[in-house]
Motif scaffolding. Structure first.
Motif, PDB file in Angstrom:
ATOM      1  N   HIS A  22       0.863  -1.170   0.000  1.00 38.47           N
ATOM      2  CA  HIS A  22       0.000   0.000   0.000  1.00 38.47           C
ATOM      3  C   HIS A  22       0.905   1.228   0.000  1.00 38.47           C
ATOM      4  CE1 HIS A  22      -3.013   2.947   1.133  1.00 38.47           C
ATOM      5  NE2 HIS A  22      -3.950   2.023   0.950  1.00 38.47           N
ATOM      6  N   THR A  23       0.730   2.104  -0.950  1.00 36.87           N
ATOM      7  CA  THR A  23       1.651   3.234  -1.123  1.00 36.87           C
ATOM      8  C   THR A  23       1.502   4.312  -0.061  1.00 36.87           C
ATOM      9  OG1 THR A  23       0.107   4.276  -2.677  1.00 36.87           O
ATOM     10  CG2 THR A  23       1.849   2.882  -3.611  1.00 36.87           C
ATOM     11  N   ARG A  24       0.368   4.408   0.579  1.00 39.19           N
ATOM     12  CA  ARG A  24       0.175   5.436   1.616  1.00 39.19           C
ATOM     13  C   ARG A  24       0.400   4.895   3.022  1.00 39.19           C
ATOM     14  NH1 ARG A  24      -4.969   7.452   1.857  1.00 39.19           N
ATOM     15  NH2 ARG A  24      -4.135   9.205   3.026  1.00 39.19           N
ATOM     16  N   HIS A  25      -0.073   3.666   3.276  1.00 39.45           N
ATOM     17  CA  HIS A  25       0.007   3.107   4.623  1.00 39.45           C
ATOM     18  C   HIS A  25       1.183   2.155   4.807  1.00 39.45           C
ATOM     19  CE1 HIS A  25      -3.703   5.061   5.670  1.00 39.45           C
ATOM     20  NE2 HIS A  25      -4.299   4.521   4.624  1.00 39.45           N
ATOM     21  N   GLU A  26       1.895   1.865   3.736  1.00 44.67           N
ATOM     22  CA  GLU A  26       3.148   1.105   3.764  1.00 44.67           C
ATOM     23  C   GLU A  26       3.026  -0.373   4.134  1.00 44.67           C
ATOM     24  OE1 GLU A  26       6.395   2.562   3.202  1.00 44.67           O
ATOM     25  OE2 GLU A  26       5.368   4.358   2.530  1.00 44.67           O
ATOM     26  N   TYR A  27       1.823  -0.911   4.310  1.00 48.22           N
ATOM     27  CA  TYR A  27       1.752  -2.338   4.606  1.00 48.22           C
ATOM     28  C   TYR A  27       1.870  -3.143   3.322  1.00 48.22           C
ATOM     29  CZ  TYR A  27      -3.228  -2.136   3.248  1.00 48.22           C
ATOM     30  OH  TYR A  27      -4.407  -1.970   2.568  1.00 48.22           O
ATOM     31  N   ARG A  28       2.307  -4.395   3.468  1.00 54.65           N
ATOM     32  CA  ARG A  28       2.359  -5.285   2.311  1.00 54.65           C
ATOM     33  C   ARG A  28       1.326  -6.376   2.488  1.00 54.65           C
ATOM     34  NH1 ARG A  28       6.104  -9.891   2.943  1.00 54.65           N
ATOM     35  NH2 ARG A  28       6.403  -9.886   0.700  1.00 54.65           N
ATOM     36  N   GLY A  29       0.930  -6.964   1.374  1.00 56.91           N
ATOM     37  CA  GLY A  29      -0.068  -8.020   1.424  1.00 56.91           C
ATOM     38  C   GLY A  29      -0.139  -8.740   0.097  1.00 56.91           C
ATOM     39  N   VAL A  30      -1.090  -9.640  -0.007  1.00 53.99           N
ATOM     40  CA  VAL A  30      -1.264 -10.415  -1.230  1.00 53.99           C
ATOM     41  C   VAL A  30      -2.710 -10.279  -1.697  1.00 53.99           C
ATOM     42  CG1 VAL A  30      -1.723 -12.583   0.023  1.00 53.99           C
ATOM     43  CG2 VAL A  30      -0.862 -12.655  -2.340  1.00 53.99           C
ATOM     44  N   ILE A  31      -2.882 -10.117  -2.981  1.00 45.78           N
ATOM     45  CA  ILE A  31      -4.207  -9.959  -3.584  1.00 45.78           C
ATOM     46  C   ILE A  31      -4.901 -11.315  -3.660  1.00 45.78           C
ATOM     47  CG2 ILE A  31      -5.426  -9.380  -5.726  1.00 45.78           C
ATOM     48  CD1 ILE A  31      -3.155  -7.282  -6.156  1.00 45.78           C
ATOM     49  N   VAL A  32      -6.174 -11.339  -3.226  1.00 40.90           N
ATOM     50  CA  VAL A  32      -6.957 -12.564  -3.336  1.00 40.90           C
ATOM     51  C   VAL A  32      -8.146 -12.422  -4.276  1.00 40.90           C
ATOM     52  CG1 VAL A  32      -6.227 -13.534  -1.134  1.00 40.90           C
ATOM     53  CG2 VAL A  32      -8.244 -12.074  -1.208  1.00 40.90           C
ATOM     54  N   ASP A  33      -8.506 -11.195  -4.629  1.00 41.09           N
ATOM     55  CA  ASP A  33      -9.615 -11.000  -5.564  1.00 41.09           C
ATOM     56  C   ASP A  33      -9.543  -9.593  -6.146  1.00 41.09           C
ATOM     57  OD1 ASP A  33     -11.869 -11.742  -7.003  1.00 41.09           O
ATOM     58  OD2 ASP A  33     -13.276 -11.405  -5.372  1.00 41.09           O
ATOM     59  N   VAL A  34     -10.128  -9.424  -7.327  1.00 40.18           N
ATOM     60  CA  VAL A  34     -10.114  -8.140  -8.030  1.00 40.18           C
ATOM     61  C   VAL A  34     -11.522  -7.817  -8.492  1.00 40.18           C
ATOM     62  CG1 VAL A  34      -9.121  -6.826  -9.941  1.00 40.18           C
ATOM     63  CG2 VAL A  34      -7.811  -8.714  -8.931  1.00 40.18           C
ATOM     64  N   ASP A  35     -11.948  -6.589  -8.237  1.00 35.97           N
ATOM     65  CA  ASP A  35     -13.218  -6.085  -8.766  1.00 35.97           C
ATOM     66  C   ASP A  35     -12.903  -5.076  -9.862  1.00 35.97           C
ATOM     67  OD1 ASP A  35     -14.737  -7.543  -6.924  1.00 35.97           O
ATOM     68  OD2 ASP A  35     -14.741  -5.912  -5.460  1.00 35.97           O
ATOM     69  N   THR A  62      -8.120  -6.067   3.522  1.00 34.41           N
ATOM     70  CA  THR A  62      -8.481  -4.699   3.145  1.00 34.41           C
ATOM     71  C   THR A  62      -9.063  -4.684   1.741  1.00 34.41           C
ATOM     72  OG1 THR A  62      -6.250  -4.247   2.315  1.00 34.41           O
ATOM     73  CG2 THR A  62      -6.711  -3.666   4.615  1.00 34.41           C
ATOM     74  N   TYR A  63      -9.760  -3.607   1.439  1.00 39.64           N
ATOM     75  CA  TYR A  63     -10.330  -3.373   0.111  1.00 39.64           C
ATOM     76  C   TYR A  63      -9.690  -2.091  -0.382  1.00 39.64           C
ATOM     77  CZ  TYR A  63     -14.030  -3.369  -3.469  1.00 39.64           C
ATOM     78  OH  TYR A  63     -14.734  -3.420  -4.652  1.00 39.64           O
ATOM     79  N   VAL A  64      -8.828  -2.202  -1.399  1.00 40.46           N
ATOM     80  CA  VAL A  64      -7.946  -1.101  -1.765  1.00 40.46           C
ATOM     81  C   VAL A  64      -8.064  -0.760  -3.245  1.00 40.46           C
ATOM     82  CG1 VAL A  64      -5.553  -0.294  -1.710  1.00 40.46           C
ATOM     83  CG2 VAL A  64      -6.314  -1.992  -0.054  1.00 40.46           C
ATOM     84  N   ALA A  65      -8.078   0.519  -3.524  1.00 39.15           N
ATOM     85  CA  ALA A  65      -8.076   0.994  -4.914  1.00 39.15           C
ATOM     86  C   ALA A  65      -6.713   0.737  -5.551  1.00 39.15           C
ATOM     87  CB  ALA A  65      -8.379   2.484  -4.949  1.00 39.15           C
ATOM     88  N   ASP A 105      -5.030   2.563  -7.411  1.00 40.32           N
ATOM     89  CA  ASP A 105      -4.188   3.756  -7.327  1.00 40.32           C
ATOM     90  C   ASP A 105      -3.353   3.814  -6.055  1.00 40.32           C
ATOM     91  OD1 ASP A 105      -5.546   4.316  -9.648  1.00 40.32           O
ATOM     92  OD2 ASP A 105      -6.536   6.112  -8.905  1.00 40.32           O
ATOM     93  N   HIS A 106      -3.692   2.998  -5.048  1.00 34.43           N
ATOM     94  CA  HIS A 106      -2.979   3.010  -3.772  1.00 34.43           C
ATOM     95  C   HIS A 106      -2.067   1.806  -3.586  1.00 34.43           C
ATOM     96  CE1 HIS A 106      -5.147   6.515  -2.427  1.00 34.43           C
ATOM     97  NE2 HIS A 106      -6.264   5.941  -2.801  1.00 34.43           N
ATOM     98  N   LEU A 107      -1.820   1.055  -4.667  1.00 32.86           N
ATOM     99  CA  LEU A 107      -0.979  -0.134  -4.578  1.00 32.86           C
ATOM    100  C   LEU A 107       0.221  -0.030  -5.514  1.00 32.86           C
ATOM    101  CD1 LEU A 107      -3.709  -2.940  -4.629  1.00 32.86           C
ATOM    102  CD2 LEU A 107      -2.432  -2.091  -2.642  1.00 32.86           C
ATOM    103  N   SER A 108       1.287  -0.729  -5.133  1.00 33.94           N
ATOM    104  CA  SER A 108       2.437  -0.899  -6.016  1.00 33.94           C
ATOM    105  C   SER A 108       2.934  -2.332  -5.849  1.00 33.94           C
ATOM    106  CB  SER A 108       3.555   0.102  -5.685  1.00 33.94           C
ATOM    107  OG  SER A 108       4.075  -0.141  -4.400  1.00 33.94           O
TER     108      SER A 108
END
Length: 116
Positions: free
Chosen positions: A21-34, A75-78, A80-83
């Motif tokens: 997450h580019t603003r909150h700096e946490y890392r994670g793995v994507i499990v689904d995409v809308d 989390t549910y993230v846009a 634009d807020h991921l890298s």
């Protein structure tokens, strides 16, 4: 979540990919995409209230369900807020095995569900 629908063609990331997450700096793995924001209007308004004016994510861009590393949080993230995350360490999340299988050579995870 996890509708077994194909990843939207305009999505930059895919299930199993590790992101940050580019603003909150946490890392994670994507499990689904809308393909676009699918939550309640109240949820979007809450997200907009906490975002900086220039960081507001459009509803019509892809949004991702992300298992947060070392947390019991989804989390549910846009988009634009991921890298893409370059850290190759595994993700530690209690629900990881519910959604994803083996780690691949590139550090991503194989989704358990495939689309025919």
């Amino acid at each position: 979540m996890l509708t077994n629908a194909p990843t939207p063609a305009n999505a930059k990331y895919t299930p199993g990919q590790i992101v940050r997450h580019t603003r909150h700096e946490y890392r994670g793995v994507i499990v689904d995409v809308d393909p676009s924001f699918q939550g309640a209007d109240e949820l979007y308004e809450e997200a907009v209230e906490t975002a900086e004016e220039e960081a507001q994510a459009p509803k019509d861009h892809p949004w991702y369900h992300v298992l947060v590393d070392e947390e019991d949080v989804v989390t549910y993230v846009a988009e634009d807020h991921l890298s893409a995350d370059r850290d190759d360490s595994p993700i530690d999340h209690p629900m990881l095995e519910d959604f994803l299988g083996e780690r691949r050579d590139d550090g991503s995870y194989a989704p358990l569900h495939t689309v025919n």
